[in-house]
Design a protein around this motif. Structure first.
Motif, PDB file in Angstrom:
ATOM      1  N   LEU A   1      11.512  27.386   5.662  1.00 12.58           N
ATOM      2  CA  LEU A   1      10.964  28.105   6.811  1.00 12.58           C
ATOM      3  C   LEU A   1      12.083  28.739   7.626  1.00 12.58           C
ATOM      4  CD1 LEU A   1       8.128  25.693   8.064  1.00 12.58           C
ATOM      5  CD2 LEU A   1       7.921  27.742   6.647  1.00 12.58           C
ATOM      6  N   ALA A   2      13.189  28.015   7.759  1.00 10.24           N
ATOM      7  CA  ALA A   2      14.321  28.567   8.507  1.00 10.24           C
ATOM      8  C   ALA A   2      14.861  29.815   7.813  1.00 10.24           C
ATOM      9  CB  ALA A   2      15.416  27.511   8.644  1.00 10.24           C
ATOM     10  N   ALA A   3      14.883  29.786   6.475  1.00 12.82           N
ATOM     11  CA  ALA A   3      15.368  30.951   5.731  1.00 12.82           C
ATOM     12  C   ALA A   3      14.399  32.127   5.876  1.00 12.82           C
ATOM     13  CB  ALA A   3      15.529  30.587   4.254  1.00 12.82           C
ATOM     14  N   VAL A   4      13.093  31.817   5.813  1.00 11.74           N
ATOM     15  CA  VAL A   4      12.081  32.869   5.944  1.00 11.74           C
ATOM     16  C   VAL A   4      12.088  33.458   7.351  1.00 11.74           C
ATOM     17  CG1 VAL A   4       9.591  33.314   5.968  1.00 11.74           C
ATOM     18  CG2 VAL A   4      10.593  31.955   4.134  1.00 11.74           C
ATOM     19  N   ALA A   5      12.383  32.621   8.338  1.00 11.36           N
ATOM     20  CA  ALA A   5      12.335  33.062   9.733  1.00 11.36           C
ATOM     21  C   ALA A   5      13.506  33.955  10.117  1.00 11.36           C
ATOM     22  CB  ALA A   5      12.299  31.834  10.656  1.00 11.36           C
ATOM     23  N   GLN A   6      14.489  34.060   9.247  1.00  5.78           N
ATOM     24  CA  GLN A   6      15.637  34.910   9.562  1.00  5.78           C
ATOM     25  C   GLN A   6      15.184  36.356   9.791  1.00  5.78           C
ATOM     26  OE1 GLN A   6      18.898  34.071  10.040  1.00  5.78           O
ATOM     27  NE2 GLN A   6      18.207  31.939   9.847  1.00  5.78           N
ATOM     28  N   GLY A   7      15.535  36.907  10.933  1.00  9.99           N
ATOM     29  CA  GLY A   7      15.178  38.280  11.251  1.00  9.99           C
ATOM     30  C   GLY A   7      13.751  38.458  11.729  1.00  9.99           C
ATOM     31  N   LYS A   8      13.005  37.357  11.894  1.00  9.10           N
ATOM     32  CA  LYS A   8      11.630  37.441  12.381  1.00  9.10           C
ATOM     33  C   LYS A   8      11.535  36.824  13.774  1.00  9.10           C
ATOM     34  CE  LYS A   8       9.568  37.184   7.754  1.00  9.10           C
ATOM     35  NZ  LYS A   8       9.197  38.607   7.687  1.00  9.10           N
ATOM     36  N   THR A   9      10.491  37.225  14.477  1.00  5.61           N
ATOM     37  CA  THR A   9      10.217  36.656  15.803  1.00  5.61           C
ATOM     38  C   THR A   9       9.317  35.455  15.599  1.00  5.61           C
ATOM     39  OG1 THR A   9      10.367  38.866  16.775  1.00  5.61           O
ATOM     40  CG2 THR A   9       9.283  37.149  18.076  1.00  5.61           C
ATOM     41  N   VAL A  10       9.772  34.267  16.042  1.00  2.00           N
ATOM     42  CA  VAL A  10       9.075  33.028  15.693  1.00  2.00           C
ATOM     43  C   VAL A  10       8.728  32.230  16.943  1.00  2.00           C
ATOM     44  CG1 VAL A  10       9.160  30.912  14.320  1.00  2.00           C
ATOM     45  CG2 VAL A  10      10.371  32.964  13.527  1.00  2.00           C
ATOM     46  N   LEU A  11       7.467  31.782  17.002  1.00  2.00           N
ATOM     47  CA  LEU A  11       7.019  30.845  18.028  1.00  2.00           C
ATOM     48  C   LEU A  11       6.685  29.538  17.321  1.00  2.00           C
ATOM     49  CD1 LEU A  11       6.063  30.080  20.921  1.00  2.00           C
ATOM     50  CD2 LEU A  11       3.808  30.994  20.289  1.00  2.00           C
ATOM     51  N   VAL A  12       7.384  28.463  17.694  1.00  2.00           N
ATOM     52  CA  VAL A  12       7.160  27.160  17.073  1.00  2.00           C
ATOM     53  C   VAL A  12       6.549  26.232  18.110  1.00  2.00           C
ATOM     54  CG1 VAL A  12       8.216  25.198  15.901  1.00  2.00           C
ATOM     55  CG2 VAL A  12       9.145  27.492  15.547  1.00  2.00           C
ATOM     56  N   ILE A  13       5.411  25.640  17.757  1.00  2.00           N
ATOM     57  CA  ILE A  13       4.766  24.644  18.616  1.00  2.00           C
ATOM     58  C   ILE A  13       4.944  23.309  17.919  1.00  2.00           C
ATOM     59  CG2 ILE A  13       2.557  23.891  19.590  1.00  2.00           C
ATOM     60  CD1 ILE A  13       1.734  26.917  19.444  1.00  2.00           C
ATOM     61  N   ALA A  14       5.569  22.367  18.590  1.00  2.69           N
ATOM     62  CA  ALA A  14       5.954  21.140  17.896  1.00  2.69           C
ATOM     63  C   ALA A  14       5.806  19.914  18.777  1.00  2.69           C
ATOM     64  CB  ALA A  14       7.398  21.256  17.411  1.00  2.69           C
ATOM     65  N   HIS A  15       5.531  18.790  18.110  1.00  3.61           N
ATOM     66  CA  HIS A  15       5.613  17.477  18.751  1.00  3.61           C
ATOM     67  C   HIS A  15       6.910  16.782  18.318  1.00  3.61           C
ATOM     68  CE1 HIS A  15       1.881  16.981  20.939  1.00  3.61           C
ATOM     69  NE2 HIS A  15       1.190  17.427  19.917  1.00  3.61           N
ATOM     70  N   ARG A  16       7.271  16.988  17.049  1.00  2.00           N
ATOM     71  CA  ARG A  16       8.454  16.344  16.498  1.00  2.00           C
ATOM     72  C   ARG A  16       9.676  17.177  16.866  1.00  2.00           C
ATOM     73  NH1 ARG A  16       7.705  14.617  10.382  1.00  2.00           N
ATOM     74  NH2 ARG A  16       5.666  14.211  11.280  1.00  2.00           N
ATOM     75  N   LEU A  17      10.467  16.670  17.792  1.00  3.12           N
ATOM     76  CA  LEU A  17      11.573  17.457  18.344  1.00  3.12           C
ATOM     77  C   LEU A  17      12.689  17.706  17.333  1.00  3.12           C
ATOM     78  CD1 LEU A  17      11.878  15.876  21.916  1.00  3.12           C
ATOM     79  CD2 LEU A  17      10.378  17.695  21.098  1.00  3.12           C
ATOM     80  N   SER A  18      12.800  16.849  16.332  1.00  2.00           N
ATOM     81  CA  SER A  18      13.879  17.029  15.355  1.00  2.00           C
ATOM     82  C   SER A  18      13.713  18.306  14.547  1.00  2.00           C
ATOM     83  CB  SER A  18      13.921  15.828  14.392  1.00  2.00           C
ATOM     84  OG  SER A  18      12.673  15.691  13.734  1.00  2.00           O
ATOM     85  N   THR A  19      12.494  18.894  14.558  1.00  2.00           N
ATOM     86  CA  THR A  19      12.242  20.107  13.765  1.00  2.00           C
ATOM     87  C   THR A  19      12.625  21.376  14.503  1.00  2.00           C
ATOM     88  OG1 THR A  19       9.944  20.283  14.560  1.00  2.00           O
ATOM     89  CG2 THR A  19      10.315  18.968  12.578  1.00  2.00           C
ATOM     90  N   ILE A  20      12.966  21.274  15.795  1.00  2.00           N
ATOM     91  CA  ILE A  20      13.215  22.502  16.551  1.00  2.00           C
ATOM     92  C   ILE A  20      14.578  22.503  17.255  1.00  2.00           C
ATOM     93  CG2 ILE A  20      10.819  23.195  16.869  1.00  2.00           C
ATOM     94  CD1 ILE A  20      12.426  21.406  19.705  1.00  2.00           C
ATOM     95  N   VAL A  21      15.478  21.652  16.813  1.00  2.00           N
ATOM     96  CA  VAL A  21      16.781  21.541  17.497  1.00  2.00           C
ATOM     97  C   VAL A  21      17.600  22.833  17.382  1.00  2.00           C
ATOM     98  CG1 VAL A  21      16.923  19.035  17.286  1.00  2.00           C
ATOM     99  CG2 VAL A  21      17.800  20.490  15.435  1.00  2.00           C
ATOM    100  N   ASN A  22      17.309  23.657  16.378  1.00  2.00           N
ATOM    101  CA  ASN A  22      18.085  24.887  16.191  1.00  2.00           C
ATOM    102  C   ASN A  22      17.434  26.112  16.811  1.00  2.00           C
ATOM    103  OD1 ASN A  22      20.171  23.598  14.672  1.00  2.00           O
ATOM    104  ND2 ASN A  22      18.841  23.636  12.857  1.00  2.00           N
ATOM    105  N   ALA A  23      16.347  25.929  17.538  1.00  2.00           N
ATOM    106  CA  ALA A  23      15.674  27.064  18.169  1.00  2.00           C
ATOM    107  C   ALA A  23      16.591  27.717  19.194  1.00  2.00           C
ATOM    108  CB  ALA A  23      14.381  26.597  18.836  1.00  2.00           C
TER     109      ALA A  23
END
Length: 623
Positions: free
Chosen positions: A553-575
């Motif tokens: 997902l991180a590779a696919v998100a390159q160059g795209k505008t991304v909104l991530v809604i998360a409960h698990r904080l470890s998945t969004i540390v690079n936002a």
């Protein structure tokens, strides 16, 4: 082309019904809404009416020939040759008229069949399209079983209405007019008055009683829809029923609905029997009066035996279709009611509609779709005015960057995605994409630019390949498989006996939660839009698969505008930015290190999750 004509004609002079409103319109209004669909086939309508008139002329000619045949066979016939030649000619003509009646009737139905089926198809398609255009609020509040029953009955009502009116009521009226005219001209007016009086009483009685008992039929339909809704809802929630051993409870609830339906059905049958008995009495009285008058004329020498036979034949031809007038009138009334319910669905106002001057969202840049910026500007929103959800929410997702939103359940995180998709419109503030207010854009172009992996994945009851390709139906098989590999589900699919042709079951229940979520990820990756929304996109996955897919997902998100809604904080540390929401407000914002350093609500959530994961890791060996 037909659909465009239908939409234009049907909607031109019709009121719009607000969502949630119900309004019973007159039968004339319902017929006025149906007429444009039929008038699309003008020449077929005219041809069918012509054949119908020809059939009735031939039908009325049969008793006239029968009269001549009887009179020619009378004992005082002029010559033996006449007794042989003339009846043969009359018999041949009699047979030809009978055949003509059947031929013209079949031609009428053959010619008009395309108009009937075409109208039903156009109406059904328009209702289906309009239901998809209605807001999410409508679909969250609808009762699927009852609504599908209304559509099914409405479609059937088109056939019934045309069949009973064009093939029964109108021909009978034409025949009555012809017979009354013949009786008045050929004999004295008494015959016409007796026939007309009997018809008036018969029709008045039938209409009055049928109108009275229509409420019982309508009650039956409502109870039938409720019973159907209850059954469908229970079967859709089969697993929940099993979890709580409530099969007997569900059967009892369904039986209660069926019992109410049974009582309404018995009442309907009782009133139908009353209607039929009254109709037969009126028919018998009218027939006796006519035959008495004709017999008296024969005895007095004013009429021949053939005249008596003709009058009797006319009465039989008239009263046979009239004998079913109660059923026909009831069915027509019920068909109009059913059709009105379906038209009411079609006239439900769209809560979220394109503005008259809405323009498409254009994101082309160097031959590809460029990632746009997304901005929430002082947004206030409430599903219900008494319970506000978002309070003055403002943030921006710069083009090509990722913004994550975290917070407890009910804080309004998923509402952000629904508003971005324009499932609802904001009450105050605005949302812009590429600098354009989303309410000024066409919904189709906006949604084509957004891809979402929802928290709750629902799949179609079709194959795995179909569900993945739903992200881009024109995609090739190779592209579908490539998306499946990126979502880490290709190996699982190929290991099943059916491969990509495996059926996933109703709502995808044959797959596990993690498998369904990976199918949802695959179809979003296949769509490949410039804006991505991940709403708990990996919540149902195990840790190993989650880490692998997060990398994809991180590779696919390159160059795209991304909104991530998360409960698990470890998945969004690079936002690029993390927003912390609580009670519909943004209470903290910043990068992961910055928020940890602030030692606020985010840091507290991080410590709790880290401690929980560590505790789970220690629990495994002990278990």
């Amino acid at each position: 082309m037909v659909k465009a004509i239908d939409n234009r004609r049907v909607r031109k002079n019709l009121p719009i019904v607000p969502e949630g409103a119900t309004q019973r319109r007159s039968d004339r209004d319902t017929l006025a809404r149906l007429w444009p669909y039929l008038w699309t086939y003008k020449w077929r309508v005219v041809a069918a009416l012509s054949f119908m008139i020809c059939a009735k002329l031939a039908n009325v000619g049969v008793p006239l020939l029968l009269k001549n045949l009887v009179d020619r066979l009378a004992p005082n016939a002029s010559s033996p040759q006449a007794l042989l030649v003339v009846p043969v000619g009359l018999l041949v003509a009699y047979g030809l008229l009978r055949l003509s009646t059947s031929v013209f009737t079949e031609l009428r139905e053959l010619v008009f069949a395309k108009a009937t089926e075409g109208a039903a198809r156009s109406i059904s398609l328009q209702v289906f399209s309009h239901l998809h255009a209605l807001s999410l609020r409508f679909h969250l509040e609808r009762q699927t079983g009852g609504m599908t029953r209304d559509i099914e009955r409405g479609t059937r009502a088109v056939h019934s209405l045309i069949s009973y009116s064009l093939y029964s009521i109108v021909p009978t009226l034409i025949e009555v007019t012809l017979v009354l005219s013949l009786l008045a001209v050929k004999f004295d007016m008494a015959f016409a008055w007796i026939t007309l009086s009997a018809l008036v009483v018969y029709i008045a009685f039938t209409v009055t009683v049928t109108t009275w008992r229509t409420r019982y039929r309508r009650e039956m339909n409502e109870l039938d829809s409720k019973a159907h809704t209850r059954a469908i809802d229970s079967l859709l929630n089969y697993e929940t029923v099993k979890y709580f051993n409530n099969e007997a409870f569900e059967s009892h609830r369904y039986d209660e609905a069926l019992e109410r339906l049974r009582r309404a059905g018995v009442k309907s049958q009782q009133t139908l029997s009353l209607l039929n008995a009254g109709q037969q009495t009126i028919i018998a009285v009218g027939l006796i009066a006519m035959l008495w008058r004709a017999t008296e004329g024969v005895v007095a020498g004013r009429m021949t035996v053939g005249d008596l036979v003709m009058v009797n034949a006319f009465m039989i031809q008239l009263y046979i279709p009239l004998n079913f007038l109660g059923v026909i009138y009831r069915e027509i009334k019920q068909s109009l009611t059913d059709l009105d319910k379906m038209f009411t669905l079609m006239l439900r106002e769209r809560e979220v509609a394109d503005a008259p001057d809405a323009r498409p969202l254009l994101l082309k840049g160097h031959g590809v779709q460029a990632a746009p910026s997304v901005r929430f500007d002082h947004v206030h929103f409430a599903y219900d005015p008494a319970r506000p959800i978002l309070h003055d929410v403002s943030f921006e997702i710069p083009a090509g960057q990722t913004v994550a939103v975290v917070g407890p359940s009910g804080s309004g995180k998923s509402t952000l995605a629904r508003l971005l998709y324009r499932f609802y419109d904001v009450q105050q503030g605005r949302i812009t994409v590429h600098g354009h207010d989303v309410q000024g854009l066409t919904q189709d172009s906006l949604r084509r630019a957004i891809g979402i992996v929802p928290q709750d994945t629902v799949l179609f009851n079709d194959t795995v390949a179909y569900n993945i390709a739903y992200g881009r139906p024109e995609a090739t098989r190779e592209e579908v498989e490539q998306a499946a590999r990126a979502a880490r589900i290709h190996d699982f699919i190929t290991s099943t006996p059916g491969g990509y042709g495996t059926m996933v079951g109703e709502r995808g229940l044959k797959l596990s939660g993690g498998e369904k979520q990976r199918v949802a990820i695959a179809r979003t990756l296949l769509k490949n839009p410039p804006i991505l929304v991940f709403d708990e996109a990996t919540s149902a996955l195990d840790s190993a698969n989650e880490r692998a897919i997060q990398a994809e997902l991180a590779a696919v998100a390159q160059g795209k505008t991304v909104l991530v809604i998360a409960h698990r904080l470890s998945t969004i540390v690079n936002a690029h930015e993390i927003l912390v929401m609580e009670h519909g407000r943004i209470i903290e914002r910043g990068t992961h290190p910055l928020l940890l350093g602030a030692n606020g609500r985010y840091a507290q959530m991080w410590r709790l999750q880290q401690a929980g994961e560590h505790g789970q890791g220690q629990l495994g060996p002990q278990g």
